[in-house]
Write a protein that holds these residues in place. Structure first.
Motif, PDB file in Angstrom:
ATOM      1  N   TYR A 144     -44.687 -15.890  36.299  1.00 37.24           N
ATOM      2  CA  TYR A 144     -43.675 -16.636  35.992  1.00 37.24           C
ATOM      3  C   TYR A 144     -42.931 -15.789  34.730  1.00 37.24           C
ATOM      4  O   TYR A 144     -41.900 -16.566  34.548  1.00 37.24           O
ATOM      5  N   VAL A 145     -43.668 -15.231  34.054  1.00 38.54           N
ATOM      6  CA  VAL A 145     -43.162 -14.848  32.666  1.00 38.54           C
ATOM      7  C   VAL A 145     -42.291 -13.460  33.285  1.00 38.54           C
ATOM      8  O   VAL A 145     -42.696 -12.508  33.976  1.00 38.54           O
ATOM      9  N   PRO A 146     -40.881 -13.488  32.739  1.00 37.98           N
ATOM     10  CA  PRO A 146     -39.931 -12.398  33.055  1.00 37.98           C
ATOM     11  C   PRO A 146     -40.684 -11.024  32.666  1.00 37.98           C
ATOM     12  O   PRO A 146     -41.118 -10.848  31.611  1.00 37.98           O
ATOM     13  N   PHE A 147     -40.515  -9.806  33.514  1.00 38.66           N
ATOM     14  CA  PHE A 147     -41.041  -8.488  33.142  1.00 38.66           C
ATOM     15  C   PHE A 147     -42.420  -8.395  32.944  1.00 38.66           C
ATOM     16  O   PHE A 147     -43.184  -7.556  32.184  1.00 38.66           O
ATOM     17  N   ALA A 148     -43.183  -9.556  33.339  1.00 37.40           N
ATOM     18  CA  ALA A 148     -44.646  -9.523  32.899  1.00 37.40           C
ATOM     19  C   ALA A 148     -45.424  -8.304  33.482  1.00 37.40           C
ATOM     20  O   ALA A 148     -46.255  -7.886  32.798  1.00 37.40           O
ATOM     21  N   ARG A 149     -45.239  -7.683  34.618  1.00 35.27           N
ATOM     22  CA  ARG A 149     -45.970  -6.734  35.102  1.00 35.27           C
ATOM     23  C   ARG A 149     -45.544  -5.382  34.344  1.00 35.27           C
ATOM     24  O   ARG A 149     -46.543  -4.727  33.922  1.00 35.27           O
ATOM     25  N   LEU A 150     -44.439  -5.349  33.963  1.00 36.71           N
ATOM     26  CA  LEU A 150     -43.920  -4.223  33.238  1.00 36.71           C
ATOM     27  C   LEU A 150     -44.668  -4.170  31.816  1.00 36.71           C
ATOM     28  O   LEU A 150     -45.200  -3.301  31.011  1.00 36.71           O
ATOM     29  N   GLY A 151     -44.730  -5.416  31.060  1.00 36.37           N
ATOM     30  CA  GLY A 151     -45.431  -5.587  30.019  1.00 36.37           C
ATOM     31  C   GLY A 151     -46.862  -5.301  30.016  1.00 36.37           C
ATOM     32  O   GLY A 151     -47.499  -4.624  29.046  1.00 36.37           O
TER      33      GLY A 151
END
Length: 583
Positions: A144-151
């Motif tokens: 649910y956190v934006p751009f979590a996977r990239l982070g």
């Protein structure tokens, strides 16, 4: 309640994983059901199903994945998702050998992360199980956190191994009050998950969903209608693309993520029970894949790759620039220059990739060459070499234990490096090694390598056609170990491959072994087709992928039985060991 036994099995790297076993109640068991739990959980969370299934004619097994439940290891951690998928294969092999249950009599039921493991295993290893039921597979976890996977990717590159705690509360997994309380009180629940596993879950799921047409196992998909944990869309794409004609999809309205632990799970259990009984009431059902070179989705893919692109189009311009950059790179990089000169699929190029020593003009040339050698396809090639050497040593050990002379033939050896280097440290040396190749360059280089390794007393290198059935069948002395690596992947025609395998089958006596490779997937297949040239007079290097099921059927049709397999972490290259059967 059915009696339960507790046991362990050994993984390939020596870890003892825990599992539960509920023996069949009837005197004549029909088969076995294997249960694979969701992430963060363990086999005890699925134990209720052994009775709820009401299938007394089936033994039931449920494991604790490494790092979960009563299995050892850092909580929530595995060296890689591929390691856990290989654990599945080892578990199935253990059950087949220990309890005398044929793989054809196994049904698999898996939830969430476990369902992704099973989907990847079925795609990559092509097991002959009777059927599988996947409940809410975690093909795409909701972050649910934006751009979590990239982070997470960036942090993983910077920090290395670290863990991510699950945000999901038990009341969002199930409506069942007893299940909610037992989850809260269970000391074996593993909330953390290692970042490499979370990222590997995404990557593997994307590959399997994209290439689901390779899966021919009868499949039932159970989708929880009110799932807070995973996205629905990839589950539907997976079902639409499945390559089996026997498939069912059931959407369960109001169900949370713990599909088989929900308050109204009797609905789901009834559906999967009927599906399993229907599959065992009929013969093992698999499509025949021997004509896939004439019709099938990998043929369609290869035809599309062979079709030219309009020059004045975004894709046409992109690949034209890519080819230009490869030409410029070849002015500085020795590896790229060698590929242009001999073909990027040639034995000379493969030997250069195996050596993995960047060379070029100046610092820039070596940097370009290092980047070239670090491409995922070449990393997979080097892992394939290690797997070849591993299984070759294993096959030679089997022959030695049975006092069978070790006589090796490689019908398209390139420079023969992987065969000759596999002999390092081997206790029982082969009585003879015959290396063959169509290329004069390869024969000359291979003969030189034999001399460098002081193996002229046992090894010879000759020119030969790997697709000449009669020539292969007449090889003397008769080999007890045949090798074909990286060859069939270059030729789309199954009739050619069939002739080659028939020649090997005629040459290798029953009890002997065949080591063969496959390429069921490649993430750079369009780059290869649009920008690289083959050894065949500079033609475009266009590959038709063979699914593992197709490759195994070709080998089986020639008279061999697959007994072991390896695959790299990216799912690109497989190496399999088969034994010659029959008269």
């Amino acid at each position: 309640m059915r009696a339960v036994h507790e046991n362990t099995f050994q993984t390939h790297d020596g870890v003892s994983l825990f599992y539960r076993h509920w023996p069949a109640v009837s005197e004549k068991p029909q088969g076995a059901i294997l249960l694979f739990h969701r992430g963060h959980e363990h086999s005890g969370r699925m134990a209720h199903l052994a009775d709820e299934f009401d299938l007394p004619d089936f033994a039931v097994f449920a494991w604790d994945a490494r790092g979960h439940g009563r299995s050892p290891g850092e909580r929530g951690y595995s060296p890689s998702l591929g390691t856990s998928v290989r654990d599945v294969q080892t578990f199935v092999d253990h059950i087949a050998a220990t309890y005398s249950i044929a793989v054809e009599d196994v049904a698999v039921i898996a939830q969430s992360v476990g369902a992704v493991l099973i989907a990847a295993w079925v795609h990559d290893y092509a097991p002959k199980i009777r059927c599988m039921v996947l409940a809410s597979p975690a093909f795409k976890v909701k972050l649910y956190v934006p751009f979590a996977r990239l982070g997470l990717k960036l942090q993983h590159a910077w920090r290395g191994k670290f863990f991510v705690n699950s945000y999901v509360k038990p009341q969002f997994l199930t409506h069942d009050p007893a299940r909610i309380e037992s989850y809260r009180a269970d000391p074996l629940i593993t909330r953390p998950i290692a970042v490499n596993i979370l990222l590997g879950l995404y990557e593997t799921a994307e590959r399997v969903v994209t290439d689901a047409r390779a899966i021919t196992v009868p499949t039932q998909l159970l989708i929880s209608g009110a799932d807070w944990v995973v996205h629905h869309a990839p589950q539907h794409r997976f079902f639409e693309r499945l390559g089996t004609p026997i498939k069912e999809r059931h959407i369960l309205p109001g169900f949370y993520h713990d599909t088989l632990g929900e308050f109204g799970r009797a609905t789901a259990v009834t559906k999967l029970r009927r599906f399993i009984l229907d599959r065992f009431a009929e013969p093992l059902n698999r499509p025949i894949l021997l004509e896939s070179h004439r019709m099938g989705y990998t043929r369609e893919e290869a035809d599309a790759l062979a079709s030219p692109l309009p020059m004045i189009s975004p894709r046409g311009l992109y690949w034209a620039l890519t080819r230009l950059s490869m030409r410029i790179g070849g002015l500085l990089s020795n590896g790229i220059a060698l590929g242009h000169r001999t073909g990027f699929d040639s034995g000379s190029t493969l030997d250069y990739v195996y050596r993995n020593a960047p060379q070029g003009k100046g610092v820039l040339g070596r940097l370009i060459d290092r980047n070239y050698l670090g491409a995922i396809g070449w990393r997979g090639i080097r892992q394939r070499k290690r797997h070849l050497e591993e299984l070759l040593r294993a096959a030679m050990a089997r022959l030695g234990e049975n006092n069978v002379p070790i006589r090796v033939i490689d019908i398209a050896a390139g420079h023969g490096r992987y065969v000759l280097e596999a002999l390092d440290g081997v206790r029982t040396k082969p009585a003879s090694i015959l290396l063959r190749d169509y290329s004069d360059i390869n024969v000359e280089a291979g003969a030189k390598l034999i001399a460098e390794k002081s193996l002229v007393d046992v090894a010879t290198f000759v020119k030969g056609d790997a697709f000449d059935r009669d020539d292969l069948a007449a090889v003397q002395p008769k080999p007890t170990m045949g090798i074909v690596s990286g060859l069939y992947e270059l030729f789309p025609d199954n009739e050619m491959v069939g002739r080659s395998l028939a020649g090997l089958a005629a040459a290798i006596e029953p009890g002997g072994y065949l080591l063969y490779t496959g390429q069921p997937w490649h993430p750079q297949i369009e780059l290869i087709a649009r920008a690289l040239t083959s050894h065949r007079e500079g033609q475009a290097w266009i590959m038709r992928r063979r699914t593992q099921g197709e490759m195994d059927q070709l080998v089986e049709a020639a008279g061999f039985r697959k007994i072991e397999q390896r695959i790299d972490e990216w799912g690109i290259f497989t190496v399999s060991l088969a034994q010659r059967v029959g008269p």
